[in-house]
Design an enzyme around this catalytic site. Structure first.
Site, mmCIF file in Angstrom:
data_model
loop_
_atom_site.group_PDB
_atom_site.id
_atom_site.type_symbol
_atom_site.label_atom_id
_atom_site.label_comp_id
_atom_site.label_asym_id
_atom_site.label_seq_id
_atom_site.Cartn_x
_atom_site.Cartn_y
_atom_site.Cartn_z
ATOM 1 N N LYS A 169 -41.991 -50.358 39.607
ATOM 2 C CA LYS A 169 -42.830 -49.893 38.494
ATOM 3 C C LYS A 169 -42.039 -49.899 37.194
ATOM 4 O O LYS A 169 -42.565 -50.270 36.124
ATOM 5 C CB LYS A 169 -43.343 -48.481 38.797
ATOM 6 C CG LYS A 169 -44.104 -47.799 37.639
ATOM 7 C CD LYS A 169 -45.420 -48.486 37.347
ATOM 8 C CE LYS A 169 -46.155 -47.842 36.149
ATOM 9 N NZ LYS A 169 -46.651 -46.496 36.442
ATOM 10 N N LYS A 237 -39.861 -41.631 29.266
ATOM 11 C CA LYS A 237 -38.968 -41.518 30.429
ATOM 12 C C LYS A 237 -38.640 -42.881 31.029
ATOM 13 O O LYS A 237 -37.571 -43.054 31.625
ATOM 14 C CB LYS A 237 -39.596 -40.622 31.498
ATOM 15 C CG LYS A 237 -40.937 -41.095 32.039
ATOM 16 C CD LYS A 237 -41.486 -40.108 33.056
ATOM 17 C CE LYS A 237 -42.817 -40.548 33.634
ATOM 18 N NZ LYS A 237 -43.915 -40.462 32.636
#
Length: 301
Positions: A169, A237
């Site tokens: 991802k 993040k």
């Protein structure tokens, strides 16, 4: 098989709804209105945490690693202490690789199984059940729950051991971030040099400059709408994770570093609540122009 689902936000709510169409689903979220929405589609509200002792599979969809950690392991409200032995925890959140491995280790110590299964596709695909899910963990655990996961994701890929889903991802997200930063830097140049932004948008999205980022963000940028995607502050993040991996392994990532600088500038200028299309505001300010259909037409008039 009974399911628990924790985290009913922009992505989690439609995922839980799709799961509840075919399965018995117990849901929990700190937002009562989010729970009420999902209840209308057949999910059941958890009134007490010990109700999760009846679930076979717990799915989490939360915005940050520390929130996943708290939801599972908080001494007062953590759900891991309530789950039956050998239950499967499937974390569909997008969190850091290191945090994922720590969660796996703690769950294994508690006698629980774990799959990291972040998803890609944004809200619309969450709603129609066509997400892509990248899974890390034991293949036999995935086989056990894959039928249920397929109500939320039309493409489910087993990437390897625990953590491999998050790493995959991350690769996808970093490419997306780089594309968004490139659009922010280049598109304002066209207006500054006198080209109609609507025509530029048409060329980009029908030509070799096309990407998912351009197809999603450029029409919204033309309208000055930066609310359709995930907020930059929450998504930052991913760039932190990319930088950490680059530093730890001595991988040179100059293009990623440049995109990160653009992202950081947008955050410093107060655009963290906007989606990644909002990065263009940095370069529009620097060039004194706007990549907007109406602005260009008014200027020409």
């Amino acid at each position: 098989m009974r399911f628990g689902f924790v985290g009913l936000g922009q992505m989690g709510a439609p995922m839980a709804i799709n799961l509840a169409h075919d399965h018995d689903v117990l849901v929990y979220d700190q937002n009562a209105s989010a729970i009420a929405k999902v209840e209308r589609y057949g999910a059941k509200r958890a009134d007490k945490l010990d109700q999760f002792s009846d679930v076979d599979v717990l799915i989490t969809c939360l915005p940050a690693a520390k929130i996943v950690d708290s939801a599972l392991f908080d001494s007062n409200t953590g759900l891991a202490q309530h789950l039956k032995p050998n239950a499967v925890v499937v974390d569909t959140s997008t969190i850091e690789y290191g945090a994922t491995l720590e969660i796996r280790d703690r769950l294994q110590t508690a006698g629980l199984r774990f799959l990291d299964a972040p998803v890609s596709g944004m809200q619309k695909r969450a709603e129609d059940g066509s997400l892509t899910m990248m899974v890390g963990g034991d293949a036999s655990d995935l086989a056990e729950v894959q039928g249920a996961l397929s109500t939320m994701a039309s493409k489910i890929l087993h990437m390897g051991d625990a953590g491999a889903g998050q790493l995959t991802k991350l690769v996808n997200q970093l490419l997306f971030d780089i594309n968004a930063a490139a659009l922010a830097e280049i598109l304002p140049l066209s207006v500054k040099l006198g080209i109609d932004p609507e025509q530029v948008a048409e060329v980009v999205n029908s030509g070799t400059g096309r990407s998912y980022a351009s197809e999603f963000f450029v029409p919204n940028i033309l309208q000055g709408d930066f609310s359709k995607g995930y907020p930059m502050q929450a998504a930052y993040k991913d760039l932190i994770s990319g930088s950490e991996i680059s530093a730890r392994h001595n991988f040179p990532t100059p293009v990623l570093a440049a995109a990160t600088a653009t992202y950081q500038q947008a955050l410093l200028e107060g655009h963290g609540d906007k989606d990644k299309g909002g990065m263009i505001l940095v370069f529009e300010r620097l060039l004194g122009t706007d990549f907007r259909a109406t602005t260009f037409k008014e200027h020409k008039a």
